[in-house]
Write a protein that holds these residues in place. Structure first.
Motif, PDB file in Angstrom:
ATOM      1  N   UNK A   1       0.852  -1.183   0.000  1.00  0.00           N
ATOM      2  CA  UNK A   1       0.000   0.000   0.000  1.00  0.00           C
ATOM      3  C   UNK A   1       0.893   1.240   0.000  1.00  0.00           C
ATOM      4  N   UNK A   2       0.689   2.106  -0.974  1.00  0.00           N
ATOM      5  CA  UNK A   2       1.472   3.335  -1.089  1.00  0.00           C
ATOM      6  C   UNK A   2       0.562   4.555  -0.971  1.00  0.00           C
TER       7      UNK A   2
ATOM      8  N   UNK B   1      -2.532  10.265 -11.794  1.00  0.00           N
ATOM      9  CA  UNK B   1      -1.531   9.610 -12.640  1.00  0.00           C
ATOM     10  C   UNK B   1      -0.896   8.418 -11.943  1.00  0.00           C
ATOM     11  N   UNK B   2      -0.339   8.579 -10.737  1.00  0.00           N
ATOM     12  CA  UNK B   2       0.220   7.425 -10.026  1.00  0.00           C
ATOM     13  C   UNK B   2      -0.822   6.345  -9.731  1.00  0.00           C
ATOM     14  N   UNK B   3      -2.045   6.744  -9.422  1.00  0.00           N
ATOM     15  CA  UNK B   3      -3.088   5.746  -9.165  1.00  0.00           C
ATOM     16  C   UNK B   3      -3.333   4.910 -10.413  1.00  0.00           C
TER      17      UNK B   3
ATOM     18  N   UNK C   1      -1.560   0.196 -12.100  1.00  0.00           N
ATOM     19  CA  UNK C   1      -2.040  -0.966 -12.842  1.00  0.00           C
ATOM     20  C   UNK C   1      -0.970  -1.543 -13.760  1.00  0.00           C
ATOM     21  N   UNK C   2       0.043  -0.735 -14.101  1.00  0.00           N
ATOM     22  CA  UNK C   2       1.091  -1.181 -15.016  1.00  0.00           C
ATOM     23  C   UNK C   2       2.301  -1.767 -14.291  1.00  0.00           C
ATOM     24  N   UNK C   3       2.324  -1.676 -12.979  1.00  0.00           N
ATOM     25  CA  UNK C   3       3.454  -2.192 -12.200  1.00  0.00           C
ATOM     26  C   UNK C   3       3.322  -3.702 -12.049  1.00  0.00           C
ATOM     27  N   UNK C   4       4.352  -4.434 -12.418  1.00  0.00           N
ATOM     28  CA  UNK C   4       4.331  -5.897 -12.310  1.00  0.00           C
ATOM     29  C   UNK C   4       5.190  -6.401 -11.166  1.00  0.00           C
ATOM     30  N   UNK C   5       6.125  -5.575 -10.686  1.00  0.00           N
ATOM     31  CA  UNK C   5       7.005  -6.010  -9.600  1.00  0.00           C
ATOM     32  C   UNK C   5       6.261  -6.171  -8.284  1.00  0.00           C
ATOM     33  N   UNK C   6       5.200  -5.407  -8.126  1.00  0.00           N
ATOM     34  CA  UNK C   6       4.425  -5.409  -6.888  1.00  0.00           C
ATOM     35  C   UNK C   6       2.940  -5.354  -7.220  1.00  0.00           C
ATOM     36  N   UNK C   7       2.143  -5.777  -6.279  1.00  0.00           N
ATOM     37  CA  UNK C   7       0.701  -5.599  -6.380  1.00  0.00           C
ATOM     38  C   UNK C   7       0.378  -4.373  -5.523  1.00  0.00           C
ATOM     39  N   UNK C   8       0.125  -3.253  -6.192  1.00  0.00           N
ATOM     40  CA  UNK C   8       0.039  -1.989  -5.485  1.00  0.00           C
ATOM     41  C   UNK C   8      -1.390  -1.530  -5.259  1.00  0.00           C
TER      42      UNK C   8
END
Length: 468
Positions: A50-51, A67-69, A73-80
């Protein structure tokens, strides 16, 4: 028979000893997982993190947070899971909230602010160095190289740009036509300013003529920013001033340029093109006046264009109405033949330290900012809020390239400069600003105000400032 019996006895003893040894042998140890910890289960996917993101911005600038939110969805290293706060309070209140949160160990994982906060917050230990993060993801290679300069402190990178802008000298094309300018002359004005053919003296003379001929009301020839801000330093630069010596890591004040800047601020009032006691005017009055074409020249930021279109002249046609009479150019030089320029003030994302946030989410925050720093995400903000993009690829990115204002002002980044990243710059600017106000309002002569500013800089900052 005797020998055979003893042989069997020996064999039995051997079997017994092997059995006892086997029972006593230790069970093979499981891989170490930490003192007192059970063996870890095999990972089932990216770690969940959680960020939180804090940004400053009005409704037009909502992509600073959205934008960051969206990028999560495009981050694969983590489930954010990304949440945050978009604060539309003033900058001073916003920065104070962050400072208090960081001191309490409750800061967000990512904070957006002006690049000038980098040295202060890095020195306090609130943010972490960005160099390693920058090297980890290829998205950061697309950032315009010169913009990284605004994120540096003590030779290291501490942030990634989120947006940047130009601060043009806007001009009213309709009013210039009423003064007798031809369409060709009006179209040539930006280039004349760029090359130094049209200076601040020419601006004053043109605005004064417009007042004398009734083209604009007295006091409406030139409107500068009505409140405190770095925009005013553009006139200090216009007369040859500089703020910083990177080799010595010291602030700089140029006496002659300071006095000429202060004299310009006083002169626009004395010539009747700027109202007396103008500083302190409400922003709403300023926006309404310039967006409705009542002033001849005014200096502002390209980000204000979206605000004017959406909140001040929407009923008149929004952007199309603005394009019908507003022109834009660099800030004119104060010296004939010297090119015009513009102050750029990149806003930057910074990753907070464990000390400031109480969390160890720095790697996940880096991954998120990489996916935020793309033409797809950044252009949503640039077009929606009329800010210049930060990426090399955006010049040819269709949604960005098709935006008339952004395309026609992008060249201004070739003539820009920044306020310095120095821990004592805040007190420096406060001093030169306070004496500028005294000069413009006629409380002190420009020469006395410049002398007073230099003396106070020397008293308050000592050898941190170089006087030239």
């Amino acid at each position: 028979m005797r020998i055979g019996r003893w042989r069997w006895v020996g064999i039995a003893l051997m079997v017994l000893s092997l059995t006892v040894a086997a029972c006593a042998a230790p069970t093979p140890a499981a891989p170490a997982t930490g003192v007192g910890e059970a063996p870890a289960a095999p990972p089932e996917g990216p770690a969940e993190v959680e960020l939180t993101v804090w940004v400053q911005g009005n409704e037009v600038e909502h992509w600073r947070l959205d934008g960051p939110i969206l990028a999560a969805e495009q981050v694969t290293d983590y489930k954010l899971k990304v949440t945050g706060i978009r604060d539309d309070a003033g900058w001073a209140d916003y920065k104070k909230k962050f400072t208090l949160a960081a001191e309490a160990g409750e800061a967000p994982d990512i904070v957006l602010s002006g690049h000038e906060d980098v040295p202060v917050w890095a020195n306090a230990g609130y943010i972490v160095e960005f160099t390693e993060c920058k090297a980890r993801y290829p998205e950061f290679d697309d950032v315009i190289e010169s913009l990284w300069d605004s994120t540096m402190w003590q030779g290291k990178i501490w942030a990634v740009p989120q947006d940047t802008e130009a601060r043009p000298m806007f001009f009213n094309k309709t009013k210039l036509q009423e003064l007798g300018w031809s369409e060709e002359e009006i179209a040539a004005l930006p280039d004349r300013i760029r090359t130094g053919d049209f200076t601040l003296d020419d601006l004053i003379a043109t605005a004064k003529e417009a007042v004398e001929k009734g083209v604009v009301e007295p006091g409406y020839g030139y409107w500068h920013r009505p409140r405190k801000g770095g925009d005013f330093l553009q006139y200090y630069f216009s007369y040859g001033g500089r703020l910083y010596d990177p080799e010595q890591d010291k602030l700089v004040v140029v006496r002659d340029a300071l006095e000429k800047w202060y004299a310009f601020q006083r002169r626009v009032v004395e010539e009747g093109i700027t109202p007396a006691n103008f500083i302190g005017t409400e922003w709403s009055i300023w926006h309404d006046t310039v967006s409705h074409g009542k002033a001849l020249f005014w200096n502002g930021g390209i980000w204000q264009w979206a605000d004017w279109a959406a909140n001040y002249v929407k009923d008149l046609g929004g952007q199309e109405y603005l394009f019908s009479f507003v022109g834009y150019a660099l800030q004119p030089s104060g010296v004939k033949g010297q090119p015009g320029g513009t102050l750029s003030h990149p806003l930057v994302y910074m990753i907070t330290s464990e000390k400031a946030s109480g969390k160890k989410n720095q790697d996940a925050a880096c991954a998120l900012l990489a996916k935020t720093t793309t033409p797809e995400i950044n252009t949503l903000h640039a077009v929606g809020s009329t800010h210049l993009g930060i990426l090399k690829s955006q010049a040819n990115f269709p949604e960005y390239a098709n935006d008339r204002l952004l395309s026609e002002t992008l060249y201004m980044l070739d003539y820009n400069y920044y306020q310095p990243n120095h821990v004592m710059y805040g007190p420096y600017f406060d001093i030169v600003w306070d004496f500028m106000v005294k000069a413009e309002n006629g409380e002190m002569s420009p020469s006395d105000a410049a002398r007073g500013a230099v003396e106070l800089l020397q008293t308050e900052l000592g050898d941190v400032v170089i006087v030239e």
